[in-house]
Motif scaffolding. Structure first.
Motif, PDB file in Angstrom:
ATOM      1  N   LYS A 211      44.657  67.357  55.783  1.00 58.90           N
ATOM      2  CA  LYS A 211      44.824  68.757  55.384  1.00 58.90           C
ATOM      3  C   LYS A 211      44.621  68.915  53.884  1.00 58.90           C
ATOM      4  N   PHE A 212      43.759  69.864  53.508  1.00 54.93           N
ATOM      5  CA  PHE A 212      43.540  70.196  52.110  1.00 54.93           C
ATOM      6  C   PHE A 212      44.024  71.623  51.883  1.00 54.93           C
ATOM      7  N   ASN A 213      45.151  71.731  51.210  1.00 58.71           N
ATOM      8  CA  ASN A 213      45.770  73.029  50.958  1.00 58.71           C
ATOM      9  C   ASN A 213      45.219  73.587  49.649  1.00 58.71           C
ATOM     10  N   LEU A 214      44.443  74.654  49.741  1.00 63.01           N
ATOM     11  CA  LEU A 214      43.803  75.249  48.576  1.00 63.01           C
ATOM     12  C   LEU A 214      44.651  76.393  48.036  1.00 63.01           C
ATOM     13  N   VAL A 215      44.930  76.354  46.742  1.00 64.75           N
ATOM     14  CA  VAL A 215      45.711  77.415  46.098  1.00 64.75           C
ATOM     15  C   VAL A 215      44.941  77.920  44.884  1.00 64.75           C
ATOM     16  N   GLY A 216      45.260  79.118  44.426  1.00 61.43           N
ATOM     17  CA  GLY A 216      44.609  79.687  43.261  1.00 61.43           C
ATOM     18  C   GLY A 216      43.192  80.142  43.569  1.00 61.43           C
ATOM     19  N   SER A 217      42.407  80.387  42.529  1.00 56.89           N
ATOM     20  CA  SER A 217      41.017  80.815  42.701  1.00 56.89           C
ATOM     21  C   SER A 217      40.166  80.188  41.602  1.00 56.89           C
ATOM     22  N   LEU A 218      38.861  80.096  41.852  1.00 57.32           N
ATOM     23  CA  LEU A 218      37.953  79.415  40.938  1.00 57.32           C
ATOM     24  C   LEU A 218      37.694  80.221  39.670  1.00 57.32           C
ATOM     25  N   SER A 219      37.517  79.518  38.576  1.00 60.01           N
ATOM     26  CA  SER A 219      37.136  80.155  37.308  1.00 60.01           C
ATOM     27  C   SER A 219      35.646  80.479  37.320  1.00 60.01           C
ATOM     28  N   ARG A 220      35.212  81.261  36.353  1.00 62.29           N
ATOM     29  CA  ARG A 220      33.787  81.593  36.233  1.00 62.29           C
ATOM     30  C   ARG A 220      32.960  80.315  36.058  1.00 62.29           C
ATOM     31  N   PHE A 221      31.811  80.261  36.696  1.00 66.88           N
ATOM     32  CA  PHE A 221      30.875  79.144  36.674  1.00 66.88           C
ATOM     33  C   PHE A 221      31.337  77.933  37.489  1.00 66.88           C
ATOM     34  N   VAL A 222      32.516  78.007  38.092  1.00 65.48           N
ATOM     35  CA  VAL A 222      32.990  76.924  38.967  1.00 65.48           C
ATOM     36  C   VAL A 222      32.806  77.388  40.405  1.00 65.48           C
ATOM     37  N   SER A 223      32.280  76.508  41.264  1.00 60.40           N
ATOM     38  CA  SER A 223      31.904  76.914  42.617  1.00 60.40           C
ATOM     39  C   SER A 223      32.360  75.895  43.654  1.00 60.40           C
TER      40      SER A 223
ATOM     41  N   TYR B 212      49.045  65.778  60.546  1.00 59.02           N
ATOM     42  CA  TYR B 212      47.959  65.373  59.662  1.00 59.02           C
ATOM     43  C   TYR B 212      48.236  63.966  59.125  1.00 59.02           C
ATOM     44  N   GLU B 213      47.175  63.191  58.970  1.00 58.05           N
ATOM     45  CA  GLU B 213      47.337  61.843  58.426  1.00 58.05           C
ATOM     46  C   GLU B 213      47.717  61.876  56.958  1.00 58.05           C
ATOM     47  N   ALA B 214      47.219  62.893  56.251  1.00 58.66           N
ATOM     48  CA  ALA B 214      47.524  63.045  54.832  1.00 58.66           C
ATOM     49  C   ALA B 214      47.350  64.505  54.462  1.00 58.66           C
ATOM     50  N   GLU B 215      47.976  64.901  53.367  1.00 62.07           N
ATOM     51  CA  GLU B 215      47.844  66.273  52.877  1.00 62.07           C
ATOM     52  C   GLU B 215      47.619  66.254  51.368  1.00 62.07           C
ATOM     53  N   TYR B 216      46.709  67.103  50.923  1.00 63.26           N
ATOM     54  CA  TYR B 216      46.413  67.238  49.495  1.00 63.26           C
ATOM     55  C   TYR B 216      46.490  68.710  49.120  1.00 63.26           C
ATOM     56  N   THR B 217      46.978  68.985  47.928  1.00 61.87           N
ATOM     57  CA  THR B 217      46.958  70.352  47.407  1.00 61.87           C
ATOM     58  C   THR B 217      45.969  70.416  46.256  1.00 61.87           C
ATOM     59  N   ILE B 218      45.032  71.354  46.342  1.00 64.59           N
ATOM     60  CA  ILE B 218      44.001  71.506  45.328  1.00 64.59           C
ATOM     61  C   ILE B 218      44.185  72.855  44.652  1.00 64.59           C
ATOM     62  N   ASP B 219      44.458  72.843  43.351  1.00 60.73           N
ATOM     63  CA  ASP B 219      44.585  74.083  42.584  1.00 60.73           C
ATOM     64  C   ASP B 219      43.192  74.474  42.100  1.00 60.73           C
TER      65      ASP B 219
END
Length: 417
Positions: free
Chosen positions: A158-170, A253-260
């Protein structure tokens, strides 16, 4: 999510990781390299008709228009088979685009579908909430004949996505960051499931890019939840009603990651693995010879629009070759209508017909010994784009365009300031 889709297509109430299941398929995909092998196996099996002429799709995207006699024979084999089988989904010169951009665009990959393709980047369609994965040509042959395929049910990360991307980041920066974190075997034969409040801030193009490169982490597939963004994209194009599967709240889930997402920077994968990542401020002075913007990973309109924003009113550096490859004919046409093609040509770039071309060292941009290329493609293995002594640096369209202008790997902020 993946387990629920597999259970549905196997006619079971539930499945567990490691279980072997025989599933009904919604689509079988092949291209001009892998399909001839599958067609030969199809004949050897004694099969006479594909299971459904509307669910077998062949796309001539790797070496079309044909670059040599061998490529011409491969496409001829596919062409003859498609005519014989009366396939509705045969895409040749004039209609063909890069397969993994073309299928979502044409509504041939839909939420809840189970799709196999004789190409490793078939995992792209997980962006729409489908289970899609690459298979060998013999599995493709069996799928074409029977409409079924065997699967070993994957466990999930599981990849838990939080926040939003900055300009020029995709999305390209997101997946490069993840692969740099977990490694090229960090999700081996697992399902990479992306979720969290940050998902809503990602465009379909971002999601397609992220799922496309799930295989570069060793994953069986990547998958996003179906939300309003997904359904808005599919409205008017999906060939059937989307099916929505959601993970249970107590899913294992075998593993969980949080990506800001807000903390991510433009990221570059150095030779010779996608996991060899550095953020743009860690790159240093790396002079380049060529830039490629396109491929099944980053050839969509939004990708080209991001590159054009950097290139507009500027010239690429002296001695740099910049190749732009719209992923489908409709994207190419839109680029003409909106002036992007004019921007690219005035900047000193060339624009190619839709093709995989240089991504696999095929044509339209093969590298010589000692040359370096910044590319928006998905692999940078030794010899991937040409000579074994060449180097490929993977990056987003914004970084690739900025690098073309500067003649070295550079971030978009440096060019736009």
């Amino acid at each position: 999510m993946s387990q629920k889709i597999l259970a549905y297509h196997a006619g079971l109430n539930k499945v567990e990781a490691g279980q072997l299941v025989l599933c009904r398929l919604d689509r079988v995909l092949g291209n001009d390299i892998t399909s001839p092998v599958a067609i030969r196996e199809f004949r050897k099996m004694g099969a006479e008709k594909v299971f459904d002429k509307d669910k077998v799709t062949l796309v001539m995207d790797h070496f079309a228009p044909n670059k040599d006699i061998k490529a011409a024979v491969q496409c001829q084999t596919c062409r003859n088979f498609s005519h014989e089988q009366e396939l509705s989904g045969f895409f040749d010169v004039g209609t063909m685009g890069i397969e993994h951009a073309l299928l979502p665009e044409q509504g041939l990959a839909v939420s809840g579908d189970l799709i196999i393709g004789a190409d490793s980047h078939t995992c792209t369609y997980g962006a729409l909430g489908a289970f899609s994965t690459g298979v060998g040509s013999t599995d493709m042959a069996f799928g074409m004949a029977s409409g079924k395929a065997w699967f070993k049910v994957p466990s999930a990360i599981k990849f838990n996505l939080v926040g939003s991307l900055s300009r020029f980041v995709s999305g390209k920066d997101v997946i490069l960051h993840i692969i740099g974190t977990i490694g090229v075997d960090g999700a081996l034969y697992r399902s990479m499931e992306f979720c969290g409040e940050g998902v809503s801030s990602l465009s379909i193009e971002d999601r397609l890019t992220i799922c496309n490169m799930a295989i570069e982490a060793g994953a069986k597939n990547g998958i996003f939840p179906v939300d309003e963004t997904t359904l808005a994209f599919e409205k008017g194009r999906a060939k059937h009603e989307p099916r929505i599967f959601t993970a249970d709240e107590d899913a294992e889930y075998e593993a969980e990651y949080t990506i800001d997402l807000s903390a991510l920077k433009s990221t570059v994968a150095f030779p010779h693995l996608p996991e060899n990542t550095r953020t743009i401020d860690e790159v240093g002075e790396v002079k380049i010879d060529q830039v490629v913007i396109g491929s099944c990973t980053n050839g969509l309109y939004k990708d080209l629009e991001e590159a054009a924003e950097i290139l507009k009113g500027r010239k690429i550096a002296k001695n740099i070759r910049a190749i732009i490859i719209p992923a489908t004919p409709s994207i190419y046409l839109k680029c003409i209508e909106t002036g992007l093609i004019k921007t690219f040509i005035e900047a000193g770039c060339i624009v190619s017909t839709p093709t995989c071309g240089p991504c696999l060292g095929g044509y339209m941009g093969v590298l010589a010994a000692g040359e370096r290329c910044v590319s928006t493609t998905n692999r940078n293995f030794i010899g991937r784009m040409g000579d074994t002594k060449s180097e490929v640096y993977l990056a987003s369209p914004s970084v690739a365009a900025a690098s073309a202008v500067m003649g070295r790997i550079a971030g978009p902020e440096e060019v736009m300031k």
